[in-house]
Design an enzyme around this catalytic site. Structure first.
Site, PDB file in Angstrom:
ATOM      1  N   LYS A 123       0.419  -1.151  -0.104  1.00  0.00           N
ATOM      2  CA  LYS A 123       0.094   0.493   0.536  1.00  0.00           C
ATOM      3  C   LYS A 123       0.460   1.264  -0.527  1.00  0.00           C
ATOM      4  O   LYS A 123       1.470   1.714   0.971  1.00  0.00           O
ATOM      5  CB  LYS A 123      -0.873  -0.705   0.987  1.00  0.00           C
ATOM      6  CG  LYS A 123      -1.927   1.305   1.308  1.00  0.00           C
ATOM      7  CD  LYS A 123      -2.729   1.325   2.317  1.00  0.00           C
ATOM      8  CE  LYS A 123      -4.064   2.891   2.443  1.00  0.00           C
ATOM      9  NZ  LYS A 123      -5.098   1.880   3.429  1.00  0.00           N
ATOM     10  N   ASP A 228     -13.549   4.138  10.068  1.00  0.00           N
ATOM     11  CA  ASP A 228     -13.730   4.082   8.153  1.00  0.00           C
ATOM     12  C   ASP A 228     -14.421   2.818   8.402  1.00  0.00           C
ATOM     13  O   ASP A 228     -13.951   2.542   7.528  1.00  0.00           O
ATOM     14  CB  ASP A 228     -12.507   4.712   8.066  1.00  0.00           C
ATOM     15  CG  ASP A 228     -12.755   5.728   6.337  1.00  0.00           C
ATOM     16  OD1 ASP A 228     -14.848   5.203   6.058  1.00  0.00           O
ATOM     17  OD2 ASP A 228     -12.433   5.276   5.530  1.00  0.00           O
TER      18      ASP A 228
HETATM   19  P1  ADP Z   1      -7.208   3.805   1.205  1.00  0.00           P
HETATM   20  O1  ADP Z   1      -6.787   3.958   2.553  1.00  0.00           O
HETATM   21  O2  ADP Z   1      -6.825   4.947  -0.136  1.00  0.00           O
HETATM   22  O3  ADP Z   1      -8.971   3.000   0.993  1.00  0.00           O
HETATM   23  P2  ADP Z   1      -7.744   0.630   1.518  1.00  0.00           P
HETATM   24  O4  ADP Z   1      -6.287   0.023   2.813  1.00  0.00           O
HETATM   25  O5  ADP Z   1      -9.134   0.892   1.467  1.00  0.00           O
HETATM   26  O6  ADP Z   1      -6.638   1.749   0.693  1.00  0.00           O
HETATM   27  O7  ADP Z   1      -7.551  -0.583   0.300  1.00  0.00           O
HETATM   28  C1  ADP Z   1      -7.736   0.024  -0.894  1.00  0.00           C
HETATM   29  C2  ADP Z   1      -8.397  -0.903  -1.196  1.00  0.00           C
HETATM   30  O8  ADP Z   1      -7.279  -1.977  -1.606  1.00  0.00           O
HETATM   31  C3  ADP Z   1      -9.368  -2.195  -0.569  1.00  0.00           C
HETATM   32  O9  ADP Z   1     -10.909  -1.644  -1.192  1.00  0.00           O
HETATM   33  C4  ADP Z   1      -9.368  -3.523  -1.275  1.00  0.00           C
HETATM   34  O10 ADP Z   1      -9.718  -3.859  -2.457  1.00  0.00           O
HETATM   35  C5  ADP Z   1      -7.925  -3.633  -1.018  1.00  0.00           C
HETATM   36  N1  ADP Z   1      -6.845  -4.159  -0.372  1.00  0.00           N
HETATM   37  C6  ADP Z   1      -6.509  -3.158   0.752  1.00  0.00           C
HETATM   38  N2  ADP Z   1      -5.064  -3.892   1.172  1.00  0.00           N
HETATM   39  C7  ADP Z   1      -5.825  -4.829   1.125  1.00  0.00           C
HETATM   40  C8  ADP Z   1      -5.125  -6.504   0.948  1.00  0.00           C
HETATM   41  N3  ADP Z   1      -4.141  -6.414   2.117  1.00  0.00           N
HETATM   42  N4  ADP Z   1      -5.048  -7.639   0.381  1.00  0.00           N
HETATM   43  C9  ADP Z   1      -6.266  -7.482  -0.338  1.00  0.00           C
HETATM   44  N5  ADP Z   1      -7.205  -6.127  -0.994  1.00  0.00           N
HETATM   45  C10 ADP Z   1      -6.335  -5.047  -0.301  1.00  0.00           C
HETATM   46 MG    MG Z   2     -10.444   2.147   2.494  1.00  0.00          MG
END
Ligand code: ADP
Ligand code: MG
Length: 505
Positions: A123, A228
């Site tokens: 991320k 959130d």
């Molecule tokens: P943001 O803070 O920008 O909202 P997120 O952590 O919610 O970011 O991640 C955005 C998207 O990426 C999530 O909705 C999910 O679909 C995917 N995602 C994030 N982390 C993971 C993970 N560890 N495994 C699988 N999918 C993930």
């Molecule tokens: Mg998110």
């Protein structure tokens, strides 16, 4: 959805990374970093540095900017990504980067793998992406900082996310396993399943609903509110069990608005189940239902407790980042650059103090007083330099670190997760500890008990530090340097043209 172009990683030389890191460091004080400052920090000749800067701009890892007052370079998202990726790959956490799998509000998510082909989610926080005002309303960790850069915000978001994930994972909460982080990048377990927002049907909505409500309550019992908790941040596996993701905005149940955030999380789930699955339940938790089991919030310094944790030093350079070879190297180079630039001042001052210390007792006493005065300045400067260099102040400081302790301290930054613990030494406190130690060392000896030789040595050491601080100030005035340089060049041009005119009659 795109691919992170990591091919360049292979072709970038040590110098390229040195220059990239120098720009990163310069950006702690400058939005646009002047080329002369970059060259000094990277300890490269101006010509060589300019060539590398041009190449980095060509590959879009840096951007060249010119305003009325300053011209120079800034890191781009890609440049910052490269720095983080390089560190993570040198730690052998990741070996390859695959496709982008998600775009969050404030992040890009990629699939990455290590040498054993084990896959993870990477991320990359991008906090400058959303509007600044909405960010300001939503997050509180920049409260004490006047100037916020996207570098800074993204970096602390990653640090917070990793800290929460680690603490929750250790306590068996359904969250991805955290692997590592650096700068604005977090590597974590890749969760198999679908985000709840994509799920149209489920066998037993009531069971999932109650599992999610239980999770909200369990978090609160541990002193935490997700903040959130919605269908975008929950991933459902094939057995309809949920994994919670996305933690940078988490807060303590002691936060002044904790109840409001708690109710909002509960309502998000209520509303979603009503709309999507036509499921409504009379049962839902309220803030009064919380029975505190433990204070995870304190441990990970959640929002209500984070004042100390939010001191710049720690946030700018989270623990672990010192493992980055290039950063450490550049920290050393900053010192070298400073030393070089201040060479002239040091010459004159050293000779003054040689005289001072070799005279009688009264003079020695005076010089001792001077030393104390100097040490005070040094302390401030040391703290400042430390902040500038992005060193966390939680480092243990050795009493006898006279050789530029602010730079040596960087090696202690990889103590893991100091910020989890309540006993965490606050960066500023770290400086203070050293402040005390320095001043006590200086003030212990009275003039009569310290041999003149020792006094001489001490003064020399102190002066070196004072010179360094003066250098630092000069380095900070990078923009001014651009102008001086330009003016000088103009004058030279005029002079040589005049010479030419004279020559040709
Ligand atoms: P943001 O803070 O920008 O909202 P997120 O952590 O919610 O970011 O991640 C955005 C998207 O990426 C999530 O909705 C999910 O679909 C995917 N995602 C994030 N982390 C993971 C993970 N560890 N495994 C699988 N999918 C993930
Ligand atoms: Mg998110």
């Amino acid at each position: 959805m795109g691919k992170l172009n990591v091919v360049m990683l292979r072709y970038l030389s040590r110098e390229h990374f040195r220059v990239l890191t120098a720009v990163e460091m310069g950006m702690k004080n400058h939005e646009i970093v002047p080329a002369s400052l970059i060259a000094s920090i990277a300890n490269l000749k101006h010509g060589g540095c300019n060539k590398i800067l041009r190449e980095l701009v060509k590959h879009k890892l840096l951007a060249y900017e010119r305003t009325k007052t300053v011209q120079g370079y800034r890191l781009t998202n890609a440049g910052y990504d490269y720095l983080a990726l390089k560190t993570l790959s040198s730690r052998q956490v990741i070996n390859s980067v695959g496709n982008q799998m998600g775009v969050g509000k404030e992040s890009d998510i990629y699939i990455v793998a290590n040498t054993e082909e084990q896959q993870f989610a990477l991320k990359l926080h991008r906090l400058g992406r959303t509007s600044f005002r909405s960010l300001k309303n939503k997050r509180d960790y920049h409260k004490h900082r006047h100037k916020m850069s996207w570098l800074y915000l993204s970096r602390i978001a990653a640090m917070k996310e990793f800290a929460y994930m680690k603490a929750l994972h250790d306590r068996k909460f359904p969250v991805p396993k955290p692997i590592d982080y650096n700068r604005h990048a977090v590597v974590m377990e890749l969760v198999a399943g679908y985000p709840l927002c994509q799920v149209r049907q489920m066998e037993d909505p009531a069971a999932v609903y109650s599992e999610l409500m239980d999770l909200i309550v369990k978090l609160a019992n541990h002193g935490l509110i997700h903040g959130d908790f919605n269908e975008f941040n929950l991933i459902l596996d094939n057995d309809d069990h949920a994994t919670l993701i996305d933690f940078p905005q988490m807060m303590s149940t002691s936060h002044p608005n904790a109840e409001w955030y708690f109710d909002r999380d509960v309502n998000c789930i209520k509303e979603f189940f009503k709309k999507r699955f036509n499921y409504e339940s009379e049962l839902f938790p309220t803030f009064k239902d919380i029975r505190r089991e433990c204070s995870l919030d304190r441990e990970i310094a959640a929002t209500g407790y984070t004042k100390e944790m939010q001191e710049d030093g720690e946030l700018l350079c989270p623990p672990g980042s010192d493992e980055d070879d290039s950063t450490t190297e550049v920290l050393e180079l900053v010192e070298d650059a400073e030393n070089e630039l201040n060479f002239l001042i040091s010459e004159s001052r050293t000779s003054d103090n040689d005289l001072c210390s070799s005279e009688g007792e009264a003079d020695t006493a005076e010089s001792e007083e001077n030393t104390q005065r100097l040490s005070k300045g040094t302390i401030e400067n040391a703290a400042e330099v430390e902040n500038q260099a992005g060193q966390g102040g939680c480092c243990k400081v050795k009493e006898d670190e006279d050789e530029c302790p602010e730079l040596v301290d960087s090696s202690t930054l990889n103590e893991e997760f100091r910020h989890y613990s309540e006993e965490c030494v606050v960066p500023v406190a770290g400086h203070r500890t050293r402040t005390k130690s320095i001043s006590s060392v200086r003030s212990v000896g009275s003039c009569s008990t310290i041999p003149p030789e020792l006094v001489k040595q001490k003064i020399k050491r102190q002066l070196t530090k004072q010179q360094k601080s003066a250098l630092k100030q000069r380095l900070q005035k990078g923009e001014a340097n651009v102008y001086t340089k330009q003016r000088r060049e103009n004058m030279q041009n005029i002079k040589s043209s005049l010479d030419a005119v004279n020559f040709w009659g």
